[in-house]
Write a protein that holds these residues in place. Structure first.
Motif, mmCIF file in Angstrom:
data_model
loop_
_atom_site.group_PDB
_atom_site.id
_atom_site.type_symbol
_atom_site.label_atom_id
_atom_site.label_comp_id
_atom_site.label_asym_id
_atom_site.label_seq_id
_atom_site.Cartn_x
_atom_site.Cartn_y
_atom_site.Cartn_z
ATOM 1 N N ILE A 34 15.218 1.176 -3.474
ATOM 2 C CA ILE A 34 14.252 0.144 -3.824
ATOM 3 C C ILE A 34 12.899 0.553 -3.265
ATOM 4 N N ALA A 35 11.849 0.413 -4.064
ATOM 5 C CA ALA A 35 10.473 0.543 -3.576
ATOM 6 C C ALA A 35 9.563 -0.189 -4.542
ATOM 7 N N VAL A 36 8.881 -1.204 -4.022
ATOM 8 C CA VAL A 36 7.873 -1.929 -4.792
ATOM 9 C C VAL A 36 6.580 -1.845 -3.993
ATOM 10 N N SER A 37 5.635 -1.100 -4.500
ATOM 11 C CA SER A 37 4.381 -0.889 -3.782
ATOM 12 C C SER A 37 3.551 -2.174 -3.766
ATOM 13 N N PRO A 38 2.611 -2.302 -2.832
ATOM 14 C CA PRO A 38 1.736 -3.482 -2.815
ATOM 15 C C PRO A 38 0.984 -3.660 -4.127
ATOM 16 N N PRO A 103 6.372 6.555 -5.473
ATOM 17 C CA PRO A 103 5.744 5.381 -4.878
ATOM 18 C C PRO A 103 6.510 4.104 -5.173
ATOM 19 N N VAL A 104 7.235 4.089 -6.289
ATOM 20 C CA VAL A 104 8.094 2.973 -6.693
ATOM 21 C C VAL A 104 9.360 3.576 -7.292
ATOM 22 N N VAL A 182 -1.028 4.066 -11.534
ATOM 23 C CA VAL A 182 -0.787 2.643 -11.776
ATOM 24 C C VAL A 182 -0.002 1.984 -10.649
ATOM 25 N N ALA A 183 0.856 2.734 -9.955
ATOM 26 C CA ALA A 183 1.728 2.147 -8.947
ATOM 27 C C ALA A 183 1.161 2.191 -7.537
#
Length: 320
Positions: A34-38, A103-104, A182-183
Motif C-alpha cells: 500500500i502507498a498513497v502519496s499526500p 510513489p504509489v 501526477v502522484a
C-alpha cells in the motif's frame, strides 16, 4: 508535508477507508504493498464511495481472489530477462528496471507481485552489469527505464544512468515510464530535470488514468519537464469504475493535452492476480474508444493495445 500512507490503519485515519473495512485491507497489505502519496490523498473525494482516484489506490478484499485467467507474470518478463534488471522482448529495445519501488501502488498493477517499499534497487554491481549488457547488445536503439518508477531514484543516480546510456553509440532513444508527475509532483525538481539532460532523445511517458490526477501541482511538474526540453507521452489503463466511459476518456485525454502530454497508449488491463474488478471487456473498450472519433482532436487519440500472451508484445485490441 504529510507522509505517504502505507497501512490500512493509516487509510482509516486519513478518512480514505471505512473502519469496518480495515481488517480486509490489512489482509490485502500482507500480500500487496500500500502507498498513497499526500498528493494523491488530496485528490480523493472522501464523500464519494465510488471515487475513481480512491479506486486506483485503496485496497479491496477482492484483490485476494484470483480469477482463472489471472497469472503472476502476465507480461512474461521472466523468460525475457537476460540479466537482472533487463527485459529484452523486442529486437531493437529493452527495459531497464533499476528499482521496483513506486510513489504509489496501483491496485491493478501488472507487477504487483514484485513491486513494493523494499525497492528492489539494483546494487552498483548489478546496475553496471545491466548497463554493460546494453553496451554490448548493438541491436538495442531504445532503452526504456521502468520498474518500479525510475523517477524515484535520487537525481545523482538517475544522472549516472542517463549518462552511461547516452555514451553508448547505438542507443538513440531513452524513454522513462513514470507516475511521479501526477502522484508525487514535488519530486520533479530542477535537479531531477537536469539529471535527464542528454544529447540523445529523451522521452517521458506519464501514467495517468483520470482527468482529476492532473492537479495544479501535476501540471506544474509537467511544465518543468517540458521546459527542460523533454517531450511527454501519456499512457493509461482502461479501468472499470475509473475511466470506463467515453466522457471520462475524453476528459482524461484533454487533460493530458493541457499538460503538454500526447496520449500514446491506452492499455487493456493485464491479467494480474486480483484485478478482475477493474476489467473492461475488449469489445466494450473498442466501443468506448470508437465513440471518441469526431469528439476529440487526433492529438488526443491514443493507440488501444493489449499484451499478447506469453510475452509476444503489444498488439492492437480487436473484438475477436
Amino acid at each position: 508535508m504529510e507522509p505517504t500512507i502505507r497501512s490500512a490503519a493509516g487509510l482509516v485515519a486519513a478518512g480514505l477507508l471505512p473502519a469496518a473495512l480495515q481488517a480486509d485491507a490489512a489482509a490485502v497489505a500482507k500480500r500487496y504493498a500500500i502507498a498513497v502519496s499526500p498528493a494523491v490523498a488530496a485528490l480523493i473525494d472522501r464523500a464519494d464511495p465510488a471515487d475513481p482516484i480512491a479506486r486506483q489506490y485503496v485496497p479491496d478484499a477482492a484483490e485476494l481472489v484470483t480469477a482463472p485467467w489471472e497469472i503472476d507474470d502476465p507480461t512474461a518478463d521472466a523468460p525475457f530477462t537476460p540479466i537482472k534488471g533487463v527485459v529484452h522482448r523486442y529486437p531493437d529495445r529493452a527495459l531497464l528496471k533499476p528499482l521496483l519501488a513506486c510513489p504509489v501502488y496501483c491496485r491493478f498493477c501488472f507487477r504487483r507481485e514484485v513491486v513494493g517499499p523494499g525497492g528492489g534497487v539494483l546494487t552498483d554491481a548489478e546496475l553496471d552489469a545491466a548497463l554493460d549488457w546494453f553496451a554490448a547488445t548493438t541491436a538495442i536503439t531504445e532503452v526504456i527505464l521502468t520498474g518500479g518508477d525510475p523517477l524515484m531514484l535520487a537525481p545523482r543516480r538517475l544522472a549516472r544512468i542517463v549518462a552511461r546510456l547516452s555514451a553508448i553509440p547505438h542507443v538513440q532513444v531513452i524513454r522513462l515510464h513514470t507516475r511521479v508527475p501526477v502522484a508525487d509532483p514535488a519530486r520533479v525538481t530542477e535537479a531531477l530535470v537536469a539529471a535527464l539532460d542528454s544529447e540523445k532523445a529523451v522521452f517521458i511517458c506519464v501514467h495517468a488514468n483520470h482527468a482529476r490526477e492532473f492537479s495544479i501541482a501535476a501540471r506544474d511538474a509537467c511544465r518543468r519537464l517540458t521546459a527542460g526540453g523533454i517531450p511527454l507521452l501519456g499512457q493509461s489503463v482502461l479501468l472499470r469504475g475509473v475511466n470506463d466511459s467515453t466522457a471520462a476518456l475524453e476528459d482524461l485525454f484533454r487533460a493530458m493535452l493541457r499538460s503538454r502530454i500526447k496520449p500514446y497508449y491506452l492499455h487493456q488491463l493485464d491479467n494480474a492476480p486480483g484485478t478482475a474488478r477493474f476489467r473492461v471487456p475488449p469489445e466494450e473498450g473498442l466501443a468506448l474508444v470508437g465513440a471518441l472519433r469526431g469528439r476529440v482532436t487526433g492529438l488526443a487519440w491514443p493507440t488501444y493495445v493489449v499484451e499478447a500472451p506469453g510475452g509476444a508484445g503489444k498488439r492492437l485490441v480487436s473484438a475477436a
